[in-house]
Motif scaffolding. Structure first.
Motif, PDB file in Angstrom:
ATOM      1  N   LEU A   1      -0.765   1.698  12.030  1.00 24.54           N
ATOM      2  CA  LEU A   1       0.695   1.670  11.906  1.00 24.54           C
ATOM      3  C   LEU A   1       1.233   3.041  12.285  1.00 24.54           C
ATOM      4  O   LEU A   1       1.643   3.829  11.449  1.00 24.54           O
ATOM      5  CB  LEU A   1       1.092   1.282  10.477  1.00 24.54           C
ATOM      6  CG  LEU A   1       2.588   1.159  10.175  1.00 24.54           C
ATOM      7  CD1 LEU A   1       3.280   0.279  11.174  1.00 24.54           C
ATOM      8  CD2 LEU A   1       2.795   0.642   8.780  1.00 24.54           C
TER       9      LEU A   1
ATOM     10  N   ARG B   1       3.569  -4.332  13.980  1.00 22.70           N
ATOM     11  CA  ARG B   1       3.669  -4.680  12.581  1.00 22.70           C
ATOM     12  C   ARG B   1       4.897  -5.564  12.324  1.00 22.70           C
ATOM     13  O   ARG B   1       4.861  -6.514  11.556  1.00 22.70           O
ATOM     14  CB  ARG B   1       3.747  -3.394  11.755  1.00 22.70           C
ATOM     15  CG  ARG B   1       3.970  -3.601  10.284  1.00 22.70           C
ATOM     16  CD  ARG B   1       2.790  -4.339   9.657  1.00 22.70           C
ATOM     17  NE  ARG B   1       3.120  -4.652   8.283  1.00 22.70           N
ATOM     18  CZ  ARG B   1       2.927  -3.806   7.281  1.00 22.70           C
ATOM     19  NH1 ARG B   1       2.374  -2.639   7.494  1.00 22.70           N
ATOM     20  NH2 ARG B   1       3.275  -4.141   6.061  1.00 22.70           N
ATOM     21  N   LEU B   2       6.007  -5.249  13.002  1.00 27.59           N
ATOM     22  CA  LEU B   2       7.239  -6.002  12.765  1.00 27.59           C
ATOM     23  C   LEU B   2       7.194  -7.372  13.443  1.00 27.59           C
ATOM     24  O   LEU B   2       7.832  -8.309  12.988  1.00 27.59           O
ATOM     25  CB  LEU B   2       8.451  -5.219  13.285  1.00 27.59           C
ATOM     26  CG  LEU B   2       8.743  -3.893  12.588  1.00 27.59           C
ATOM     27  CD1 LEU B   2       9.916  -3.201  13.251  1.00 27.59           C
ATOM     28  CD2 LEU B   2       9.028  -4.105  11.109  1.00 27.59           C
TER      29      LEU B   2
ATOM     30  N   ASP C   1       5.127   7.360   6.371  1.00 28.88           N
ATOM     31  CA  ASP C   1       4.092   7.676   7.356  1.00 28.88           C
ATOM     32  C   ASP C   1       4.538   7.329   8.770  1.00 28.88           C
ATOM     33  O   ASP C   1       4.254   8.079   9.709  1.00 28.88           O
ATOM     34  CB  ASP C   1       2.798   6.931   7.013  1.00 28.88           C
ATOM     35  CG  ASP C   1       2.131   7.533   5.784  1.00 28.88           C
ATOM     36  OD1 ASP C   1       2.483   8.671   5.434  1.00 28.88           O
ATOM     37  OD2 ASP C   1       1.264   6.870   5.179  1.00 28.88           O
TER      38      ASP C   1
ATOM     39  N   VAL D   1       0.832  -1.190   0.000  1.00 30.89           N
ATOM     40  CA  VAL D   1       0.000   0.000   0.000  1.00 30.89           C
ATOM     41  C   VAL D   1       0.870   1.246   0.000  1.00 30.89           C
ATOM     42  O   VAL D   1       2.007   1.227   0.440  1.00 30.89           O
ATOM     43  CB  VAL D   1      -0.925   0.014   1.239  1.00 30.89           C
ATOM     44  CG1 VAL D   1      -1.950  -1.087   1.123  1.00 30.89           C
ATOM     45  CG2 VAL D   1      -0.116  -0.127   2.511  1.00 30.89           C
TER      46      VAL D   1
ATOM     47  N   GLY E   1       5.883   4.007   1.209  1.00 33.12           N
ATOM     48  CA  GLY E   1       4.836   4.902   1.697  1.00 33.12           C
ATOM     49  C   GLY E   1       4.571   4.699   3.174  1.00 33.12           C
ATOM     50  O   GLY E   1       4.398   5.660   3.936  1.00 33.12           O
ATOM     51  N   GLU E   2       4.564   3.434   3.598  1.00 38.43           N
ATOM     52  CA  GLU E   2       4.338   3.147   5.018  1.00 38.43           C
ATOM     53  C   GLU E   2       5.490   3.689   5.867  1.00 38.43           C
ATOM     54  O   GLU E   2       5.271   4.236   6.953  1.00 38.43           O
ATOM     55  CB  GLU E   2       4.193   1.637   5.244  1.00 38.43           C
ATOM     56  CG  GLU E   2       2.861   1.088   4.774  1.00 38.43           C
ATOM     57  CD  GLU E   2       2.765  -0.431   4.940  1.00 38.43           C
ATOM     58  OE1 GLU E   2       1.720  -0.903   5.395  1.00 38.43           O
ATOM     59  OE2 GLU E   2       3.742  -1.121   4.598  1.00 38.43           O
TER      60      GLU E   2
ATOM     61  N   THR F   1       0.052   4.183   1.469  1.00 37.72           N
ATOM     62  CA  THR F   1       0.021   4.912   2.745  1.00 37.72           C
ATOM     63  C   THR F   1      -0.183   3.916   3.880  1.00 37.72           C
ATOM     64  O   THR F   1      -0.807   2.872   3.689  1.00 37.72           O
ATOM     65  CB  THR F   1      -1.127   5.939   2.803  1.00 37.72           C
ATOM     66  OG1 THR F   1      -2.325   5.254   2.447  1.00 37.72           O
ATOM     67  CG2 THR F   1      -0.901   7.097   1.878  1.00 37.72           C
ATOM     68  N   ALA F   2       0.339   4.262   5.048  1.00 39.04           N
ATOM     69  CA  ALA F   2       0.231   3.362   6.181  1.00 39.04           C
ATOM     70  C   ALA F   2      -1.174   3.438   6.769  1.00 39.04           C
ATOM     71  O   ALA F   2      -1.793   4.500   6.782  1.00 39.04           O
ATOM     72  CB  ALA F   2       1.252   3.755   7.244  1.00 39.04           C
ATOM     73  N   SER F   3      -1.686   2.311   7.240  1.00 41.41           N
ATOM     74  CA  SER F   3      -2.992   2.308   7.884  1.00 41.41           C
ATOM     75  C   SER F   3      -2.882   3.072   9.196  1.00 41.41           C
ATOM     76  O   SER F   3      -1.783   3.200   9.755  1.00 41.41           O
ATOM     77  CB  SER F   3      -3.436   0.872   8.154  1.00 41.41           C
ATOM     78  OG  SER F   3      -2.624   0.316   9.150  1.00 41.41           O
ATOM     79  N   PRO F   4      -4.021   3.574   9.700  1.00 37.29           N
ATOM     80  CA  PRO F   4      -3.952   4.380  10.937  1.00 37.29           C
ATOM     81  C   PRO F   4      -3.303   3.625  12.099  1.00 37.29           C
ATOM     82  O   PRO F   4      -2.687   4.243  12.975  1.00 37.29           O
ATOM     83  CB  PRO F   4      -5.423   4.685  11.237  1.00 37.29           C
ATOM     84  CG  PRO F   4      -6.120   4.539   9.940  1.00 37.29           C
ATOM     85  CD  PRO F   4      -5.374   3.514   9.151  1.00 37.29           C
TER      86      PRO F   4
ATOM     87  N   ARG G   1       3.494  15.763   1.192  1.00 36.57           N
ATOM     88  CA  ARG G   1       3.932  14.388   0.991  1.00 36.57           C
ATOM     89  C   ARG G   1       3.635  13.949  -0.443  1.00 36.57           C
ATOM     90  O   ARG G   1       4.507  13.424  -1.140  1.00 36.57           O
ATOM     91  CB  ARG G   1       3.197  13.485   1.977  1.00 36.57           C
ATOM     92  CG  ARG G   1       3.492  12.006   1.859  1.00 36.57           C
ATOM     93  CD  ARG G   1       2.499  11.250   2.756  1.00 36.57           C
ATOM     94  NE  ARG G   1       2.796   9.836   2.865  1.00 36.57           N
ATOM     95  CZ  ARG G   1       2.358   8.921   2.004  1.00 36.57           C
ATOM     96  NH1 ARG G   1       1.658   9.282   0.947  1.00 36.57           N
ATOM     97  NH2 ARG G   1       2.662   7.647   2.199  1.00 36.57           N
TER      98      ARG G   1
ATOM     99  N   LEU H   1       4.394   0.299  15.077  1.00 38.99           N
ATOM    100  CA  LEU H   1       5.480  -0.237  14.263  1.00 38.99           C
ATOM    101  C   LEU H   1       5.926  -1.592  14.800  1.00 38.99           C
ATOM    102  O   LEU H   1       6.133  -2.551  14.049  1.00 38.99           O
ATOM    103  CB  LEU H   1       6.652   0.744  14.269  1.00 38.99           C
ATOM    104  CG  LEU H   1       7.906   0.287  13.547  1.00 38.99           C
ATOM    105  CD1 LEU H   1       7.637   0.100  12.063  1.00 38.99           C
ATOM    106  CD2 LEU H   1       9.041   1.282  13.742  1.00 38.99           C
TER     107      LEU H   1
ATOM    108  N   ARG I   1       4.616  10.247  11.296  1.00 33.67           N
ATOM    109  CA  ARG I   1       3.684  10.232  12.433  1.00 33.67           C
ATOM    110  C   ARG I   1       4.433  10.215  13.756  1.00 33.67           C
ATOM    111  O   ARG I   1       3.988  10.819  14.727  1.00 33.67           O
ATOM    112  CB  ARG I   1       2.785   8.998  12.355  1.00 33.67           C
ATOM    113  CG  ARG I   1       1.728   9.119  11.274  1.00 33.67           C
ATOM    114  CD  ARG I   1       0.999   7.806  11.101  1.00 33.67           C
ATOM    115  NE  ARG I   1       0.140   7.867   9.929  1.00 33.67           N
ATOM    116  CZ  ARG I   1      -0.528   6.821   9.455  1.00 33.67           C
ATOM    117  NH1 ARG I   1      -0.432   5.651  10.048  1.00 33.67           N
ATOM    118  NH2 ARG I   1      -1.286   6.952   8.386  1.00 33.67           N
TER     119      ARG I   1
END
Lengths: 534, 301
Positions: free
Chosen positions: A282, A291-292, B100, A275, B96-97, A277-280, B114, A288, B104
């Motif tokens: 993440l 996710r890892l 962010d 994707v 992209g992640e 953009t990161a999901s909210p 961005r 993070l 963030r």
């Protein structure tokens, strides 16, 4: 094979200490056990009785593998530590091959080497050849030491071959996974966690089943049993070694073929897009970290639950086959510490083993805190408004919670089959409590690990020494009748093993406080030390 | 707001027995684009990492945006962005992640900025971290840093691995940041980039700042190279501040100290010289004059 010589020398230079320590450690295990045979098995009638009962005890068979001639020191030794040692050799082989092949490739060093005058498959060939050589050297060393320790040339040779060929199978397994996955970490998980762990568990379940023709047939499908099935010191069946040999040849061949159809640095599957953009979720160091770590966390949870239920199923046969036998109780006592009832002893022994295994999961998760730093990703996160503590806790909290939760879940789920069988639901409660009482040991190991991350990150490997020691202490050294304090000198040694032991709040609270103190000290160190860059 | 974004005085950092920063002093006023030059291993990255609170200084004082880089790290980091020279991304996160996650963690980033940066840098944000080339990993880190509104950018060789086209994009972005009064500390090896972007330059060598100032000021400290066609050299050779006077085939070349320029030019006029050229020292020459010397000979702060 242009360039094989230089690739071999490079692999040898980079891995010689790794293999040297493994070979030294593993090849002395069996000769040491031989020397204790006469202390463990008294001469005459009573000794024969002990042996007959040991050989029929499903708990022992599950842990150790099938028993053949226990009447001589060599045969007894192979049964007592042979299958376990063979599994450790498999671990050495898999780690070694991945270390010399995929890990080098992932770090970008293989590219430098391959750019030289070198045929494409040479780095793989060197890594595989070194792994095979290490297995053979280990086998030879074990055979020679066994020869010196106890009579029987054939038995010593079969012992060496059994260890070596179990290892070479895993040279093949690891070489294959190292081609399939672009990450060394994933290749390790599949080689050790799934293949080796799965095969050992399957083997345990087959060996613990009540003897029948079907079980005997199934046993031949268990690669971790092959070394024992060749019957070292019990009229050897040499042809059995053709099985691991064939598996080795097939797997190594497969690895070379897979290597020929993939690109350098890639796995078998083409890299997929993700994707933009990161999901909210993440977000922040906790997001993070989840996710890892999520794949490891889910994988360990599934693996441990399957193991727990599988072990629980063995308890059914323990119950059906055994009445009170002082000698066996004594044997189990050495594994579990102060146990009276056989059935309790079985669960207590299993819980201790699971406690060590789930702690390994925690130590692996926490090692991320260090590898993220050496890979240069920690500094990127710490250059944001993430504080040191928040960053460390985002890995430390799951690293502590995962083993604690998994151990308690094991306690709760192990007796489920038995509870369904005879309605003894109280066991679920008492084993959950037993598991909870063992959790300070986990905290102690992870506290030590955090202490190292906080103050001496280069020495993180010491944690593995603690874990290795605690495994050896309960699995092997118990045989040597060491002083009680030495045997108990491991994270779970002084903790009460419920339900057979009475609750001892002293040991429980001391370990709990010591563990928490080390965690706190480690965090303090992590906050005040320099963060390494790439 | 303080007038200086970065103030460092007498900073010392040791790694075991190696002295990485040896009494380093430098100042970057707010709103300045400051070039930070030095050979490999001179201490550029160490300085930046001390400013980020990643390393603890062994001596001296550093102030960043009016705060202490070690004690106030997390709060200061909301107001700055950092790009390392060697970017390593999470292998299983997309670009992209990663942008962010970093943005963030700093406290959010400007979505429009961005998107425009991703377009300008021509980055495919859907690729996984392990699939990016070095240049593309660098772009991810640059976008993550530049997409947020911060007061200070700490850039440690940010363009290493970028192609010339992307270097141009980077320069344009820095020029527009300068218009918004963002302070930039730009460590770099690419002298043309520093020459184009930076108002001030500091040159670091063996953990010490050996020269600092505007490019013009630095040039004044060095000799100008002149060539002319003239017959009578004696008038020049008698002047103070003239060096390396050589004449070949009627063409005379020599170097003159900055102070000696008025008498030199007058002498050239009197001698009837023609075809006079004067070349001020390039940044490269300044740079090389410091690097080639065996020890730091002058500290002109």
């Amino acid at each position: 094979m242009t360039g094989f010589g230089s690739a071999w020398r490079l692999a040898f230079r980079r891995n010689r200490m790794f293999y040297l320590w493994w070979i030294l450690g593993l090849s002395v295990l069996m000769p040491m056990t031989v020397t204790k045979y006469h202390d463990l098995v008294p001469a005459g009638e009573s000794g024969q009785l002990v042996l007959a009962q040991l050989a029929g005890n499903p708990t022992m068979l599950a842990l150790l593998g099938p028993a053949f001639d226990l009447g001589n020191a060599g045969g007894f030794t192979f049964w007592r530590v042979g299958t376990f040692t063979a599994a450790a050799v498999a671990m050495m082989a898999a780690l070694g091959v991945i270390r010399a092949t995929r890990a080098e490739e992932e770090e970008g060093r293989a590219e430098l080497v391959r750019a030289g005058a070198m045929a494409r498959s040479v780095p793989l060939a060197a890594g595989v050849a070194l792994g095979l050589a290490a297995c053979l050297v280990l086998g030879l060393a074990s055979a020679l030491m066994m020869l010196a320790a106890t009579p029987g040339v054939g038995g010593a040779m079969a012992t060496g071959l059994g260890l070596a060929l179990t290892g070479t199978m895993f040279v093949g397994v690891a070489a294959v996974w190292a081609q399939v996955f672009p990450s060394a970490r994933t290749a390790r998980v599949w080689s050790l966690g799934i293949v080796l762990g799965g095969l050992y568990l399957a083997r345990a379940m087959v060996d613990a089943s009540p003897p029948s023709a079907t079980v005997d047939a199934w046993r031949w499908a268990m690669p971790m049993d092959w070394a024992a099935l060749a019957r070292p010191y019990a009229s050897e069946r040499w042809w059995v070694f053709l099985l691991p040999l064939a598996v080795t040849v097939v797997l190594v061949g497969l690895a070379f073929w897979l290597e020929s159809v993939r690109d350098l640095g890639a796995g078998l599957r083409a890299a997929t897009s993700g994707v933009a953009t990161a999901s909210p979720s993440l977000s922040g160091s906790a997001g993070l970290s989840w996710r890892l770590l999520r794949v490891s966390i889910i994988g360990w949870t599934v693996g441990i639950l399957v193991t727990a239920v599988g072990m629980g199923s063995m308890s059914l046969s323990v119950d059906s086959m055994f009445t009170d036998q002082p000698q066996i109780t004594e044997m189990l006592r050495k594994l579990a510490g102060g146990t009276q009832a056989i059935n309790d002893a079985f669960f207590v022994a299993m819980l201790s083993i699971v406690a060590t295994i789930v702690t390994m999961a925690g130590v692996m998760l926490l090692s991320r805190l260090r590898s993220e730093e050496t890979d240069g990703r920690a500094e990127v996160m710490l250059a944001t408004s993430t504080t040191r503590w928040r960053y460390a806790l985002s890995t430390l909290v799951p690293a502590i919670l995962l083993p604690v939760v998994l151990l308690v879940l094991t306690g709760a789920s192990m007796p489920i089959l038995q509870a369904l069988n005879d309605g003894s639901a109280s066991l679920v409660g008492s084993l959950t409590k037993a598991a909870l009482v063992l959790t300070p040991g986990i905290l102690l190991v992870l506290g030590f690990a955090m202490l190292l991350v906080g103050w001496k990150p280069r020495w993180y490997g010491l944690v593995w020494a603690v874990i290795g020691w605690s495994m050896l202490a309960s699995w092997v050294f118990a045989l040597f009748n060491p002083p009680d304090w030495l045997l108990k000198l491991q994270p779970w040694g002084y903790l009460p093993h419920l339900p057979s032991d009475p609750m001892r709040w002293g040991a429980f609270s001391i370990e709990l406080v010591a563990g928490l103190a080390m965690v706190a000290l480690g965090l303090l160190g992590y906050r005040r030390r320099d963060i390494a860059g790439r | 707001m303080t007038t200086n974004a970065i103030e460092i005085s007498g900073l010392v950092k040791r790694f075991g027995s190696t002295v990485a920063l040896d009494d380093l002093t430098m100042t970057v006023p707010t709103g300045q684009v400051h070039g930070f030059l030095g050979p490999n291993g001179a201490g550029k990255s160490t300085t930046i990492r001390v400013l980020l609170g990643l390393l603890r200084a062994d001596g001296g004082r550093a102030t960043l945006l009016g705060g202490d880089p070690w004690h106030d790290a997390a709060t200061l980091h909301r107001r700055l962005a950092y790009v390392p020279g060697d970017v390593n991304l999470w292998p299983n996160l997309t670009g992209g992640e990663a942008i962010d996650v970093i943005g963030r963690a700093r406290g959010g980033l400007d979505k429009a900025k961005r998107a425009s940066l991703i377009e300008r840098f021509d980055l495919d944000p859907k690729k996984k971290g392990r699939a990016y080339s070095k240049g593309n990993r660098q772009k991810v880190a640059l976008i993550a840093a530049l997409a947020s509104d911060v007061e200070l950018l700490l850039l440690d060789e940010p363009t290493s691995g970028l192609d010339p086209l992307m270097e141009k994009v980077f320069s344009d972005v820095i020029v527009s940041e300068r218009k918004e009064n963002t302070t930039v500390l730009l460590s770099s090896h690419i002298l043309s980039e520093v020459e184009r972007l930076c108002d001030h330059v500091s040159i670091i060598r063996a953990g010490k700042i050996v020269e600092t100032g505007t490019l013009d000021q630095l040039r004044h400290l060095h000799r100008t190279r002149l060539t002319a066609t003239m017959t009578d050299l004696s008038i020049l050779s008698r002047l103070d501040g003239v060096h390396d006077l050589v004449s070949e085939n009627g063409r005379t070349t020599f170097e003159a100290d900055d102070d000696a320029m008025p008498p030199v030019l007058a002498a050239l006029a009197r001698a009837g010289a023609s075809g006079v050229t004067a070349t001020p020292p390039s940044l490269e020459e300044l740079f090389l004059s410091h690097y080639a010397a065996p020890t730091p000979e002058k500290a002109l702060v």
